[in-house]
Design an enzyme around this catalytic site. Sequence first.
Site, mmCIF file in Angstrom:
data_model
loop_
_atom_site.group_PDB
_atom_site.id
_atom_site.type_symbol
_atom_site.label_atom_id
_atom_site.label_comp_id
_atom_site.label_asym_id
_atom_site.label_seq_id
_atom_site.Cartn_x
_atom_site.Cartn_y
_atom_site.Cartn_z
ATOM 1 N N GLN A 1 0.798 -1.224 0.000
ATOM 2 C CA GLN A 1 0.000 0.000 0.000
ATOM 3 C C GLN A 1 0.831 1.276 0.000
ATOM 4 O O GLN A 1 0.539 2.227 -0.725
ATOM 5 C CB GLN A 1 -0.947 0.011 1.198
ATOM 6 C CG GLN A 1 -1.875 1.230 1.223
ATOM 7 C CD GLN A 1 -2.786 1.247 2.428
ATOM 8 O OE1 GLN A 1 -2.656 0.437 3.331
ATOM 9 N NE2 GLN A 1 -3.720 2.184 2.449
ATOM 10 N N TYR B 1 -17.842 -5.562 15.194
ATOM 11 C CA TYR B 1 -17.441 -5.599 13.786
ATOM 12 C C TYR B 1 -17.996 -4.419 12.998
ATOM 13 O O TYR B 1 -17.538 -4.126 11.900
ATOM 14 C CB TYR B 1 -17.865 -6.931 13.161
ATOM 15 C CG TYR B 1 -17.082 -7.307 11.925
ATOM 16 C CD1 TYR B 1 -15.685 -7.317 11.937
ATOM 17 C CD2 TYR B 1 -17.729 -7.661 10.754
ATOM 18 C CE1 TYR B 1 -14.972 -7.672 10.806
ATOM 19 C CE2 TYR B 1 -17.030 -8.019 9.621
ATOM 20 C CZ TYR B 1 -15.645 -8.023 9.653
ATOM 21 O OH TYR B 1 -14.942 -8.375 8.528
ATOM 22 N N LYS C 1 -18.951 -6.500 4.182
ATOM 23 C CA LYS C 1 -18.563 -7.858 3.794
ATOM 24 C C LYS C 1 -19.751 -8.631 3.218
ATOM 25 O O LYS C 1 -19.573 -9.492 2.346
ATOM 26 C CB LYS C 1 -17.978 -8.603 4.998
ATOM 27 C CG LYS C 1 -16.616 -8.083 5.450
ATOM 28 C CD LYS C 1 -15.524 -8.354 4.439
ATOM 29 C CE LYS C 1 -14.142 -8.036 5.022
ATOM 30 N NZ LYS C 1 -13.049 -8.291 4.061
#
Length: 255
Positions: free
Chosen positions: A41, A156, A163
């Site tokens: 990255q 989460y 997701k």
Amino acid sequence: MSTAMNGQRALILGLANANSIAYGVAKALKAQGVELAITYQTERTRDFIAPLLDELEPAILEKCNVQEPGELEAVFSKIRQQWGQLDMAVHSIAFALKDDLHGRVVDSSAEGFALAMDVSCHSFIRMCKLAEPLMHEGGTLLTMSYLGAERVVPNYGVMGPVKAALEASVKYLANELGPKKIRVHAVSPGPIMTRAASGIPEFNAMLAQAAQQAPMRELVDIDDVGAAAVFLCSDGAKRLTGSTFYIDGGVNIMG
């Protein structure tokens, strides 16, 4: 070293360090004789992966921040120029702002939600679009998901809906690319202590709970994910596509 996949070529997006899932997949494919293209990255990330490069021996090593216009396209331009084709590509990238990851989904900002979706989901769709013309004789496209896509997992946050969108995208992409013999899968490991996971609140508690809940009473590791990726990219899985492939010791079957 096995040479079952000797001569095949794979792109690995998202190598961060020796604990990253992308590393587990990269070294497993390397052991099968696959030639690697690897992205990192930032220049700081390159420092973290430097100790791994002698082992992985990537033929192509490129910086790629999917938020920067043109960087993903430049990676595929390099692959096209140097290799002319691609057999598999692995997307191991996810990101959400801290407030959106730690907070309630109902409180997530439009900007934060869009950012998480772009980096964690749409970049996979972009990867698939760029890979398609290079997979002349078919291939395999993998992305990394988590059980929070299917069930509510405490702490989460916004990554659960993101997701879920990623897993739905996998199904649609598998249908669209199937006629070209390009297979698409989401790989869903149990919790693994990676750099990305360290940003999830109470992650150590998640690890302990997973070990307790799993029928096998064990946690998984990056090597388990690598072995599964090798299978999904192999001829043994040539009739499989569109799945969410769980590697979690059976946690996903428990109530």
